[in-house]
Design a protein around this motif. Structure first.
Motif, mmCIF file in Angstrom:
data_model
loop_
_atom_site.group_PDB
_atom_site.id
_atom_site.type_symbol
_atom_site.label_atom_id
_atom_site.label_comp_id
_atom_site.label_asym_id
_atom_site.label_seq_id
_atom_site.Cartn_x
_atom_site.Cartn_y
_atom_site.Cartn_z
ATOM 1 N N VAL A 137 9.563 9.288 154.327
ATOM 2 C CA VAL A 137 10.615 10.286 154.446
ATOM 3 C C VAL A 137 10.025 11.644 154.754
ATOM 4 O O VAL A 137 10.505 12.373 155.612
ATOM 5 C CB VAL A 137 11.429 10.377 153.140
ATOM 6 C CG1 VAL A 137 12.494 11.450 153.258
ATOM 7 C CG2 VAL A 137 12.044 9.034 152.810
ATOM 8 N N LYS A 138 8.948 11.992 154.046
ATOM 9 C CA LYS A 138 8.371 13.338 154.183
ATOM 10 C C LYS A 138 7.397 13.360 155.352
ATOM 11 O O LYS A 138 6.441 12.602 155.386
ATOM 12 C CB LYS A 138 7.630 13.729 152.895
ATOM 13 C CG LYS A 138 8.527 13.691 151.679
ATOM 14 C CD LYS A 138 8.285 14.870 150.770
ATOM 15 C CE LYS A 138 9.268 14.829 149.619
ATOM 16 N NZ LYS A 138 9.414 16.111 148.959
ATOM 17 N N ASP A 143 2.818 17.877 151.711
ATOM 18 C CA ASP A 143 3.545 17.090 150.719
ATOM 19 C C ASP A 143 2.916 15.709 150.562
ATOM 20 O O ASP A 143 2.745 15.210 149.454
ATOM 21 C CB ASP A 143 5.019 16.933 151.133
ATOM 22 C CG ASP A 143 5.808 18.227 150.929
ATOM 23 O OD1 ASP A 143 5.302 19.108 150.201
ATOM 24 O OD2 ASP A 143 6.895 18.345 151.503
ATOM 25 N N ASP A 144 2.598 15.102 151.690
ATOM 26 C CA ASP A 144 2.026 13.754 151.662
ATOM 27 C C ASP A 144 0.702 13.755 150.896
ATOM 28 O O ASP A 144 0.486 12.934 149.997
ATOM 29 C CB ASP A 144 1.822 13.258 153.096
ATOM 30 C CG ASP A 144 1.469 11.782 153.119
ATOM 31 O OD1 ASP A 144 2.382 10.971 152.875
ATOM 32 O OD2 ASP A 144 0.287 11.454 153.347
ATOM 33 N N ALA A 145 -0.175 14.699 151.248
ATOM 34 C CA ALA A 145 -1.477 14.777 150.584
ATOM 35 C C ALA A 145 -1.293 15.080 149.106
ATOM 36 O O ALA A 145 -1.991 14.530 148.253
ATOM 37 C CB ALA A 145 -2.334 15.859 151.245
ATOM 38 N N HIS A 152 2.229 10.674 140.406
ATOM 39 C CA HIS A 152 2.236 9.363 139.773
ATOM 40 C C HIS A 152 2.944 8.346 140.644
ATOM 41 O O HIS A 152 3.233 7.252 140.217
ATOM 42 C CB HIS A 152 2.929 9.459 138.420
ATOM 43 C CG HIS A 152 4.295 10.089 138.502
ATOM 44 N ND1 HIS A 152 4.516 11.350 139.022
ATOM 45 C CD2 HIS A 152 5.511 9.629 138.128
ATOM 46 C CE1 HIS A 152 5.800 11.640 138.958
ATOM 47 N NE2 HIS A 152 6.432 10.610 138.439
ATOM 48 N N GLU A 153 3.268 8.745 141.868
ATOM 49 C CA GLU A 153 4.009 7.842 142.749
ATOM 50 C C GLU A 153 3.627 8.131 144.197
ATOM 51 O O GLU A 153 3.102 9.192 144.512
ATOM 52 C CB GLU A 153 5.514 8.051 142.563
ATOM 53 C CG GLU A 153 5.946 9.485 142.835
ATOM 54 C CD GLU A 153 7.385 9.776 142.405
ATOM 55 O OE1 GLU A 153 8.116 8.844 142.105
ATOM 56 O OE2 GLU A 153 7.742 10.965 142.393
ATOM 57 N N LEU A 154 3.916 7.171 145.062
ATOM 58 C CA LEU A 154 3.735 7.380 146.496
ATOM 59 C C LEU A 154 4.801 8.353 146.989
ATOM 60 O O LEU A 154 5.838 8.502 146.354
ATOM 61 C CB LEU A 154 3.923 6.057 147.249
ATOM 62 C CG LEU A 154 2.805 5.027 147.201
ATOM 63 C CD1 LEU A 154 3.267 3.772 147.951
ATOM 64 C CD2 LEU A 154 1.548 5.581 147.847
ATOM 65 N N PRO A 155 4.594 9.012 148.108
ATOM 66 C CA PRO A 155 5.700 9.777 148.690
ATOM 67 C C PRO A 155 6.887 8.837 148.888
ATOM 68 O O PRO A 155 6.682 7.649 149.163
ATOM 69 C CB PRO A 155 5.144 10.238 150.041
ATOM 70 C CG PRO A 155 3.677 10.074 149.965
ATOM 71 C CD PRO A 155 3.403 8.998 148.974
ATOM 72 N N HIS A 317 -0.218 25.870 144.555
ATOM 73 C CA HIS A 317 0.892 25.026 145.015
ATOM 74 C C HIS A 317 2.123 25.887 145.349
ATOM 75 O O HIS A 317 2.728 25.743 146.405
ATOM 76 C CB HIS A 317 1.237 24.017 143.928
ATOM 77 C CG HIS A 317 2.467 23.210 144.227
ATOM 78 N ND1 HIS A 317 2.505 22.274 145.237
ATOM 79 C CD2 HIS A 317 3.703 23.223 143.673
ATOM 80 C CE1 HIS A 317 3.719 21.735 145.278
ATOM 81 N NE2 HIS A 317 4.465 22.292 144.340
ATOM 82 N N LEU A 318 2.475 26.813 144.429
ATOM 83 C CA LEU A 318 3.665 27.640 144.637
ATOM 84 C C LEU A 318 3.496 28.520 145.872
ATOM 85 O O LEU A 318 4.424 28.720 146.656
ATOM 86 C CB LEU A 318 3.946 28.502 143.396
ATOM 87 C CG LEU A 318 4.386 27.720 142.158
ATOM 88 C CD1 LEU A 318 4.632 28.669 140.993
ATOM 89 C CD2 LEU A 318 5.637 26.901 142.439
#
Lengths: 329, 287
Positions: A137-138, A143-145, A152-155, A317-318
């Protein structure tokens, strides 16, 4: 506060006897906004309601029945895609509650399919899902990296034909969070449910739901999470739950969830100051379905990021997200 | 919310709240002849709220949402508040209505039987239904036709008719200024003006009728009438429905019966007069 009205009615459905039309409008708007309208509809099954209300509740029940059917089909398709990998596929959250026929699943809104698999099987699971028609989706490489390195999850992935999302988890909380629940033990102790699909053990179901609500995120949709927990709690032996929560490093969170569930949906509890703040956040919803207490809600939004990662990493990140044009809602 | 109104249109009741008084005042004026439903439990809540705190007063900007909403809905100017309210109600129907199969279609009735017209925005279905409503037909709706999957009947949803661009003057000439709303300049869909349906359309908004003819109108082409296969009709109607999937098997059964029983034609026309002549002839021959 109409969220307060909503939880009062969920606790004691006979309370609707006192509502006028305005009260009903506030109740229904809050229930829809908190995605508890299906749950409310089931709670009001045997209660007399005004003529205009019954069709609304019937619609809500029909929607949740369809969602449950779709969710089980998605779980079946994911199981089919992963057949042959020898990977134990554990269903989480709404799909798990419905598959296991739990009270928490009755009338529950179910969005994405959430599954838990061992971390070292992730590449194979990812390939199998892509081969079966799921796609990313992304598009954003950051975001992916970010997901791959820290989460704790895949994209999230979406199925190209059925338009349904799947979240593939390998543990319970982001890798950057302060607690590190034992995902391997959760998978090892999961119980088979249908067609090679598993659900978490009675205690782990609660720990997982509590972690999601209190150790991660900003408590948006928390009233529904807490309803899940309220429904799951009676199935667990308190001592076994305490031991399991301690093992996962989430004992204080589970204790707080029990106090909040008792205070909001049960017979009451003695609350700490922090509990009271959490309760005020959970009930921040007015009679038009809008979020209220904006400052408090924003404070919990900030806290969710604080919980997720160490301060320097959070700043970076922000800053990255801000430059990309993201603003808090 | 401080400014609000409750409206009933056909089977659906809406509670509309707004951060500003103007959209509610306009709704109150244009829906004055609709049933008084103060104190009713609403099927849906619609909210017209500022896109952010600043936008309540400074260059006011409306975010349309409610029980059902789209996170990426485009903000609208307060000058288009009436349109925002209408869009808010449509959004609730499109995403939340479950008691009938929703067809993105206009409909009119004569002698208890219903003509359904479906097509994309700009096909002329709205304008055609509005004008037929002034020519001996009962106007039932310009946006949604509600198919009752049990009985097979079409039920009315006669909200204000939303007229765009060239259609505005044509209809205003036919119905008179008294029944026209304010001109909304330069919306995302061009100029828009709303028209209040005739009083019989409102008075009989609970009465449905059996569908007798389905048309796929297309304005702006040389006059032509074409037949369509049932498979194509079925597929087009599923695409014209926002809740076909959500309703599941009853929708399949209901729509199958509709397609088998209701004669259908695609019609092209270049003027209103051409369209009226075609509708009269096809109604005579087929319905």
């Amino acid at each position: 506060m109409s969220a307060a009205l909503l939880v009062r009615v969920l606790r004691d459905p006979a309370q609707v006897g006192r509502l006028d039309a305005d009260g009903w409008n506030r109740l229904l708007a809050a229930a829809r906004a908190e995605r508890l309208i299906g749950t409310l509809a089931f709670r009001l099954d045997d209660i007399a309601v005004p003529d205009g209300v019954r069709p609304i509740l019937t619609d809500a029940k029909r929607d949740t029945a369809r969602e449950a059917q779709q969710a089980l089909w998605e779980a079946d398709r994911a199981g089919q895609a992963m057949r042959g990998l020898g990977v134990r596929l554990v269903l989480l959250k709404g799909t798990a509650y419905v598959a296991a026929g739990l009270r928490a699943g009755q009338g529950r809104f179910i969005g994405d399919l959430d599954i838990l698999v061992p971390r070292d099987t992730m590449p194979a699971v990812e390939r199998a899902l892509i081969a079966a028609g799921w796609e990313w989706v992304k598009e954003d490489p950051y975001d992916d990296a970010y997901y791959r390195q820290w989460m704790h999850e895949l994209p999230p992935m979406i199925h190209v034909e059925r338009d349904r999302m799947i979240d593939v988890h390998h543990t319970v909380l982001p890798l950057t969070a302060r607690q590190t629940p034992d995902a391997a033990a959760m998978i090892a102790d999961a119980v088979p449910i249908i067609n090679g699909l598993y659900v978490l053990s009675t205690e782990d179901r609660i720990v997982h739901s509590v972690a999601h609500m209190l150790a991660d995120g900003d408590m948006q949709g928390g009233l529904r999470n807490l309803w899940d927990i309220h429904c799951l709690l009676p199935d667990a032996d308190p001592a076994a739950l305490e031991a399991r929560a301690t093992h996962h490093g989430l004992a204080s969170h589970v204790r707080q969830a029990r106090r909040l569930a008792a205070a909001i949906y049960g017979d009451g509890a003695c609350l700490t100051l922090w509990d009271r703040l959490a309760r005020a956040r959970l009930l921040a919803r007015n009679g038009w379905g809008q979020e209220s207490r904006k400052l408090l809600v924003f404070a919990f939004y900030l806290r969710s990021h604080w919980l997720r990662m160490p301060p320097l990493m959070l700043l970076r990140h922000l800053w990255t997200k801000w430059r990309k044009g993201h603003r808090p809602q | 919310m401080k400014h609000n109104i409750t409206l009933r249109i056909g089977p659906a009741t809406f509670r509309i709240g707004s951060a500003w008084p103007q959209p509610i005042a306009q709704l109150a004026q244009l829906y004055a002849a609709y049933p008084d439903v103060r104190g009713a439990v609403a099927d849906f809540t619609v909210r017209l709220q500022p896109t952010n705190l600043l936008r309540r007063v400074l260059r006011p900007s409306i975010f349309i949402t409610g029980d059902h909403g789209l996170a990426d809905a485009a903000p609208m100017s307060l000058a288009h508040g009436l349109l925002a309210a209408e869009m808010g109600m449509n959004l609730q129907m499109a995403l939340g209505w479950r008691r009938h199969l929703l067809l993105h279609a206009s409909s009119v009735e004569k002698d208890g039987r219903v003509l359904v017209m479906t097509g994309e925005s700009g096909s002329g279905k709205s304008t055609l239904s509005a004008l037929l409503g002034e020519r001996g037909w009962r106007f039932m709706g310009d946006e949604f036709a509600l198919l009752d999957c049990d009985s097979g009947a079409i039920l009315p949803f006669p909200r204000l008719v939303s007229l765009k661009n060239r259609a505005i003057d044509v209809v205003a000439d036919a119905v008179g200024e008294a029944r026209m709303g304010p001109l909304l300049n330069a919306t995302a869909k061009g100029d828009i003006r709303h028209m209040v349906p005739r009083s019989d359309a409102v008075a009989r908004m609970d009465q449905g009728g059996m569908p007798a003819l389905l048309l796929f109108p297309r304005f702006g082409h040389a006059a032509d009438v074409r037949t369509l296969g049932q498979g194509e009709i079925f597929m087009r109607l599923t695409q014209a429905s926002t809740n076909y999937v959500a309703l599941g098997e009853p929708a399949f059964t209901g729509l199958t019966r509709f397609v088998r029983q209701v004669p259908a034609r695609a019609i092209d026309f270049a003027s209103g007069e051409e369209a009226f002549a075609m509708v009269d002839r096809l109604w005579e021959e087929l319905a």
